[in-house]
Design a protein around this motif. Structure first.
Motif, short mmCIF file in Angstrom:
data_model
loop_
_atom_site.label_atom_id
_atom_site.label_comp_id
_atom_site.label_asym_id
_atom_site.label_seq_id
_atom_site.Cartn_x
_atom_site.Cartn_y
_atom_site.Cartn_z
N ARG A 137 0.83 -1.21 0.00
CA ARG A 137 0.00 0.00 0.00
C ARG A 137 0.86 1.25 0.00
O ARG A 137 0.52 2.25 -0.65
N ALA A 138 1.97 1.21 0.72
CA ALA A 138 2.83 2.39 0.84
C ALA A 138 3.49 2.75 -0.48
O ALA A 138 3.61 3.93 -0.83
N ARG A 139 3.92 1.75 -1.24
CA ARG A 139 4.62 2.06 -2.48
C ARG A 139 3.76 1.93 -3.73
O ARG A 139 4.17 2.37 -4.81
N GLY A 140 2.56 1.32 -3.60
CA GLY A 140 1.63 1.26 -4.72
C GLY A 140 1.87 0.12 -5.69
O GLY A 140 1.26 0.09 -6.76
N TRP A 141 2.69 -0.82 -5.34
CA TRP A 141 2.94 -1.99 -6.20
C TRP A 141 3.45 -3.14 -5.35
O TRP A 141 3.85 -2.95 -4.20
N ALA A 142 3.44 -4.33 -5.93
CA ALA A 142 3.88 -5.51 -5.21
C ALA A 142 4.83 -6.32 -6.08
O ALA A 142 4.82 -6.19 -7.31
N SER A 143 5.63 -7.14 -5.44
CA SER A 143 6.54 -8.01 -6.17
C SER A 143 6.45 -9.43 -5.64
O SER A 143 5.99 -9.67 -4.52
N ASP A 144 6.86 -10.35 -6.47
CA ASP A 144 6.98 -11.76 -6.11
C ASP A 144 8.32 -12.22 -6.66
O ASP A 144 8.46 -12.41 -7.88
N VAL A 145 9.29 -12.35 -5.80
CA VAL A 145 10.63 -12.78 -6.22
C VAL A 145 10.84 -14.20 -5.72
O VAL A 145 11.20 -14.43 -4.56
N GLU A 146 10.55 -15.15 -6.57
CA GLU A 146 10.68 -16.58 -6.27
C GLU A 146 9.90 -17.00 -5.03
O GLU A 146 10.31 -17.88 -4.29
N GLU A 147 8.74 -16.38 -4.82
CA GLU A 147 7.88 -16.75 -3.70
C GLU A 147 6.82 -17.77 -4.11
O GLU A 147 6.23 -18.43 -3.26
N THR A 148 6.57 -17.86 -5.42
CA THR A 148 5.57 -18.81 -5.92
C THR A 148 6.22 -19.88 -6.80
O THR A 148 5.89 -21.06 -6.69
N TRP A 149 7.15 -19.45 -7.66
CA TRP A 149 7.86 -20.38 -8.54
C TRP A 149 9.35 -20.07 -8.50
O TRP A 149 9.76 -18.91 -8.60
N ASP A 150 10.17 -21.07 -8.34
CA ASP A 150 11.62 -20.89 -8.37
C ASP A 150 12.06 -20.32 -9.71
O ASP A 150 11.61 -20.77 -10.77
N GLY A 151 12.92 -19.29 -9.63
CA GLY A 151 13.46 -18.71 -10.85
C GLY A 151 12.59 -17.68 -11.52
O GLY A 151 12.99 -17.11 -12.54
N ILE A 152 11.39 -17.42 -10.98
CA ILE A 152 10.45 -16.48 -11.61
C ILE A 152 10.18 -15.31 -10.65
O ILE A 152 9.99 -15.50 -9.45
N ALA A 153 10.18 -14.11 -11.22
CA ALA A 153 9.85 -12.90 -10.46
C ALA A 153 8.77 -12.12 -11.21
O ALA A 153 8.66 -12.21 -12.44
N SER A 154 8.00 -11.35 -10.47
CA SER A 154 6.96 -10.54 -11.10
C SER A 154 6.74 -9.25 -10.33
O SER A 154 7.09 -9.15 -9.15
N VAL A 155 6.15 -8.29 -11.03
CA VAL A 155 5.81 -6.98 -10.45
C VAL A 155 4.38 -6.67 -10.87
O VAL A 155 4.01 -6.87 -12.04
N ALA A 156 3.56 -6.17 -9.95
CA ALA A 156 2.16 -5.87 -10.26
C ALA A 156 1.72 -4.55 -9.65
O ALA A 156 2.28 -4.10 -8.65
N ALA A 157 0.71 -3.95 -10.27
CA ALA A 157 0.13 -2.70 -9.78
C ALA A 157 -1.39 -2.77 -9.94
O ALA A 157 -1.89 -3.46 -10.84
N PRO A 158 -2.13 -2.05 -9.10
CA PRO A 158 -3.60 -2.14 -9.13
C PRO A 158 -4.22 -1.33 -10.26
O PRO A 158 -3.69 -0.31 -10.70
N ILE A 159 -5.37 -1.81 -10.72
CA ILE A 159 -6.19 -1.12 -11.72
C ILE A 159 -7.50 -0.70 -11.05
O ILE A 159 -8.14 -1.50 -10.35
#
Length: 255
Positions: A182-204
């Protein structure tokens, strides 16, 4: 050929009758119009009422369509409008980032992928539209959980599985992740769901300034993240710009 279920056909006929006739109909009106015994009609109406699809006026006893139908109709329209508005912006994001782009919405206790743009290269890829992702570990899920109260409740009450050693599962730690989101307005997933995969997301957001979905970029961790192990700032900025553009097209204005 499989036979239709009679009770469902009768329930659908009742909903169409209530939608197309007078504003409110009594039990005799419904039973007579559909050629049903009053007891049969009453049983179906009670079931529809319990599910919120039909409401009964306490004074007159007459029936009308319920709010749950309106909610379902709005959800259908919202999802299809969201995808239509996101098409151009997500294509641009995929080209600019060189990575796969996803648009997700809350569905039950997870994230439903309702739009997927392939990574713009010649690699073999699988279309993931219709796939479900967890709320607590993915970037899409964290964004929805942080900004949508319904998604937050789903994520907090559900069992949070540890997909990798980096998955945050304890309640206090998860709330800290959402506070940061909430503070920065986006979220990340750095190998928290799949090994070797990272993602960045923002709300619509939609015209009511309500969160209706999220957009994410996902790819190999070495491409998405810099030497610090955090997502590259330029990529974060691109994802947030895409989310803002889709939100503006949905009537949210500038924010």
């Amino acid at each position: 050929m499989a036979r239709n279920i009679q009770s469902l056909e009768r329930a659908a006929a009742m909903l169409r009758l209530l939608a197309g006739g007078e504003r409110r109909l009594g039990l005799s009106d419904v039973a007579g119009a559909l050629g049903l015994a009053k007891g049969t009609a009453h049983g179906i109406l009670r079931t529809l009422q319990a599910e919120g699809f039909v409401e009964q006026d306490p004074a007159s006893g007459r029936y009308q369509l319920g709010a749950e139908l309106l909610r379902l109709g709005n959800s259908y329209l919202d999802v299809h409008e969201l995808r239509a508005r996101a098409l151009v912006w997500t294509d641009d994001l995929a080209r600019a980032s060189g990575e796969s782009v996803y648009v997700g919405v809350l569905h039950k206790s997870g994230v439903l992928i309702m739009h997927h743009v392939f990574r713009p290269d010649d690699s073999r890829q699988v279309l993931e539209v219709g796939a479900m992702q967890p709320l607590h570990s993915t970037a899409l899920g964290k964004v929805l959980s942080a900004f949508d109260p319904v998604a937050h409740t789903e994520a907090v009450e559900a069992e949070r599985e540890a997909f990798t050693p980096r998955t945050v599962t304890d309640p206090a730690g998860f709330e800290e992740v959402l506070d940061l989101t909430r503070a920065r307005g986006w979220a990340s997933d750095v190998e928290e769901t799949w090994d070797g995969i990272a993602s960045v997301a923002a709300p619509i957001y939609d015209r009511r300034r309500m969160p209706v979905g999220a957009v994410a970029v996902a790819g190999a961790v070495e491409r998405v993240c810099g030497e610090s192990g955090e997502p590259r700032p330029a990529l974060v900025a691109s994802v947030r710009d895409c989310a803002r553009s889709v939100s503006r097209d949905l009537g949210a204005g500038r924010f």
